[in-house]
Design an enzyme around this catalytic site. Structure first.
Site, PDB file in Angstrom:
ATOM      1  N   THR A  20      37.034   6.531  17.565  1.00  0.00           N
ATOM      2  CA  THR A  20      38.215   5.876  17.023  1.00  0.00           C
ATOM      3  C   THR A  20      38.583   5.031  16.553  1.00  0.00           C
ATOM      4  O   THR A  20      37.141   4.138  17.076  1.00  0.00           O
ATOM      5  CB  THR A  20      38.616   5.987  18.890  1.00  0.00           C
ATOM      6  OG1 THR A  20      40.159   5.465  18.819  1.00  0.00           O
ATOM      7  CG2 THR A  20      37.642   5.442  19.570  1.00  0.00           C
ATOM      8  N   ALA A  39      37.758  15.210  23.202  1.00  0.00           N
ATOM      9  CA  ALA A  39      37.752  14.515  23.926  1.00  0.00           C
ATOM     10  C   ALA A  39      38.879  14.194  25.001  1.00  0.00           C
ATOM     11  O   ALA A  39      39.629  14.346  24.757  1.00  0.00           O
ATOM     12  CB  ALA A  39      38.039  12.590  22.969  1.00  0.00           C
ATOM     13  N   TYR A  45      40.153   4.052  27.301  1.00  0.00           N
ATOM     14  CA  TYR A  45      39.416   5.108  26.365  1.00  0.00           C
ATOM     15  C   TYR A  45      39.048   4.205  25.007  1.00  0.00           C
ATOM     16  O   TYR A  45      37.661   4.916  24.990  1.00  0.00           O
ATOM     17  CB  TYR A  45      41.327   5.022  25.742  1.00  0.00           C
ATOM     18  CG  TYR A  45      41.080   5.642  24.521  1.00  0.00           C
ATOM     19  CD1 TYR A  45      40.549   7.806  24.629  1.00  0.00           C
ATOM     20  CD2 TYR A  45      41.247   5.723  23.347  1.00  0.00           C
ATOM     21  CE1 TYR A  45      40.218   8.003  23.312  1.00  0.00           C
ATOM     22  CE2 TYR A  45      40.780   6.318  22.006  1.00  0.00           C
ATOM     23  CZ  TYR A  45      41.261   7.415  22.573  1.00  0.00           C
ATOM     24  OH  TYR A  45      40.387   8.150  20.909  1.00  0.00           O
ATOM     25  N   THR A  95      42.202  11.960  24.996  1.00  0.00           N
ATOM     26  CA  THR A  95      42.755  11.147  23.857  1.00  0.00           C
ATOM     27  C   THR A  95      44.321  10.828  25.035  1.00  0.00           C
ATOM     28  O   THR A  95      44.830   9.584  24.411  1.00  0.00           O
ATOM     29  CB  THR A  95      43.133  12.365  23.123  1.00  0.00           C
ATOM     30  OG1 THR A  95      43.753  12.921  23.841  1.00  0.00           O
ATOM     31  CG2 THR A  95      42.120  12.062  22.701  1.00  0.00           C
ATOM     32  N   GLY A 118      42.328  21.843  19.850  1.00  0.00           N
ATOM     33  CA  GLY A 118      42.746  20.563  19.735  1.00  0.00           C
ATOM     34  C   GLY A 118      43.353  20.226  18.241  1.00  0.00           C
ATOM     35  O   GLY A 118      43.823  21.127  17.334  1.00  0.00           O
ATOM     36  N   GLN A 119      44.280  18.658  17.894  1.00  0.00           N
ATOM     37  CA  GLN A 119      44.578  18.771  17.015  1.00  0.00           C
ATOM     38  C   GLN A 119      43.608  18.893  15.456  1.00  0.00           C
ATOM     39  O   GLN A 119      43.733  20.123  14.322  1.00  0.00           O
ATOM     40  CB  GLN A 119      45.669  17.755  16.603  1.00  0.00           C
ATOM     41  CG  GLN A 119      47.250  17.452  17.536  1.00  0.00           C
ATOM     42  CD  GLN A 119      46.954  15.888  16.707  1.00  0.00           C
ATOM     43  OE1 GLN A 119      48.407  15.929  16.157  1.00  0.00           O
ATOM     44  NE2 GLN A 119      46.325  15.129  17.563  1.00  0.00           N
ATOM     45  N   VAL A 120      42.813  18.524  15.758  1.00  0.00           N
ATOM     46  CA  VAL A 120      41.551  18.288  14.230  1.00  0.00           C
ATOM     47  C   VAL A 120      40.806  19.492  14.470  1.00  0.00           C
ATOM     48  O   VAL A 120      40.299  20.451  13.727  1.00  0.00           O
ATOM     49  CB  VAL A 120      40.530  16.468  14.795  1.00  0.00           C
ATOM     50  CG1 VAL A 120      39.541  17.041  13.806  1.00  0.00           C
ATOM     51  CG2 VAL A 120      41.357  16.235  14.530  1.00  0.00           C
ATOM     52  N   LYS A 178      34.873   6.285  24.527  1.00  0.00           N
ATOM     53  CA  LYS A 178      34.574   6.385  23.525  1.00  0.00           C
ATOM     54  C   LYS A 178      33.219   5.655  22.470  1.00  0.00           C
ATOM     55  O   LYS A 178      32.079   5.734  22.349  1.00  0.00           O
ATOM     56  CB  LYS A 178      35.655   6.322  22.877  1.00  0.00           C
ATOM     57  CG  LYS A 178      37.112   7.093  22.714  1.00  0.00           C
ATOM     58  CD  LYS A 178      36.899   9.146  22.536  1.00  0.00           C
ATOM     59  CE  LYS A 178      36.467   8.949  21.192  1.00  0.00           C
ATOM     60  NZ  LYS A 178      35.991  10.261  20.960  1.00  0.00           N
TER      61      LYS A 178
END
Length: 294
Positions: free
Chosen positions: A102, A61, A126, A63, A12-14, A130
């Site tokens: 988040t 996650a 969402y 998302t 993922g991005q992170v 979370k």
């Protein structure tokens, strides 16, 4: 001291950024789909029991905020049930769990930045799932650190607000962007760097919930304006001539979003001894990298 770190959601991005940031802190074991499926509890249990990590980082996650409204069970499995299992296994292994959450756990009715202790009230499936994941982790009493962040964009990955704006800006002369939702754009690399800084500090004394975003605030409209201003200065091909501010009611979506979700980040700044850089400066750096990489 070197640690064994299990990184879930490494693609993922992170997660991509974490792979590069964690190398100096120990042995990093990366897991992502299709090797692991957060909707399949047994794959999570097996991964932790086989690898016996000292630190588990959950950067994965569900998302897709709007799609979650029509897939609540899948969102719940990934965002709520999976973190519960991770926490249970972390407790058995005496490992420390770091979990990314988040700003969408809040309803946006505040007029000041949200503290970690402020009441939650998510508006969407969402956000609800979370929050359920956060609560499940806390209820296991595992050693954990929950890091809430917001408005994440990254150099990696195909879909985030920055890359969407650049794509649309190269195709259209006019773009309409919501101006009545306020938050803090945050570069995935800074989230990863913050998590990496926390690794050697992990202890029962700093366990708990934290907020981290880049500093400064903006609306999505402000963010879009900045993206195109910075992109044009860097010579990025931009066709768009008009960015039109609109209200949330003019751009209805399946999921409701908080109108104000700025997070107060003093708690983590005190732990790390430094403050997050401003979002505009980080946007500029990210765009420079995109231009260089082509």
């Amino acid at each position: 001291m070197s640690k064994s770190i299990l990184l879930i959601g490494s693609n993922g991005q992170v997660g991509k950024e974490l792979q590069q940031n964690l190398i100096t802190y120990g042995k990093v074991i990366t897991l992502a789909r299709p090797t692991i499926d957060l909707a399949q509890p047994d794959t999570l249990r097996s991964a932790i029991r086989e690898n016996k990590p000292q630190v588990i980082i959950n950067a994965a996650a569900y998302t897709a905020v709007d799609k979650a409204e029509s897939e609540p069970e899948l969102a719940k499995a990934i965002n709520a049930t999976a973190p519960k299992i991770l926490a249970e296994e972390a407790k058995k292994q005496q490992a420390f769990l770091i979990h990314i959450s988040t700003d969408y756990v809040f309803d946006g009715n505040s007029c000041h930045p949200y503290q970690e202790t402020d009441a939650t009230n998510p508006l969407s499936v969402y956000g609800q799932t979370k929050l359920a994941g956060e609560e499940a982790i806390r209820q296991t009493y595992a050693h954990h650190l929950i890091l809430r962040t917001a408005w994440v964009y990254g150099t990696f990955g195909k879909s985030n607000f920055v890359k969407t704006m650049l794509r649309l800006g190269g195709e259209r002369e006019e773009i309409r962007v919501v101006t009545d939702q306020i938050g803090s754009p945050t570069w995935a690399r800074d989230i990863a760097a913050t998590i990496a800084q926390l690794i050697p500090l992990l202890s029962s004394e700093i366990a708990g919930t934290y907020h981290y975003t880049n500093s400064g605030v903006a609306s999505w409209y402000d963010f879009a304006i900045a993206i195109f201003e910075e992109a044009q200065q860097l010579g990025y091909p931009v066709k768009v001539e008009r960015i039109i501010p609109i209200t949330t009611s003019e751009y209805p979506t399946p999921a409701r979003r908080p109108s104000y979700s700025v997070l107060a980040c003093a708690k983590i700044a005190a732990v790390l001894g430094n403050h997050a850089p401003h979002w505009r400066e980080r946007l500029r750096r990210m765009l420079k990298e995109l231009v260089v990489s082509g």
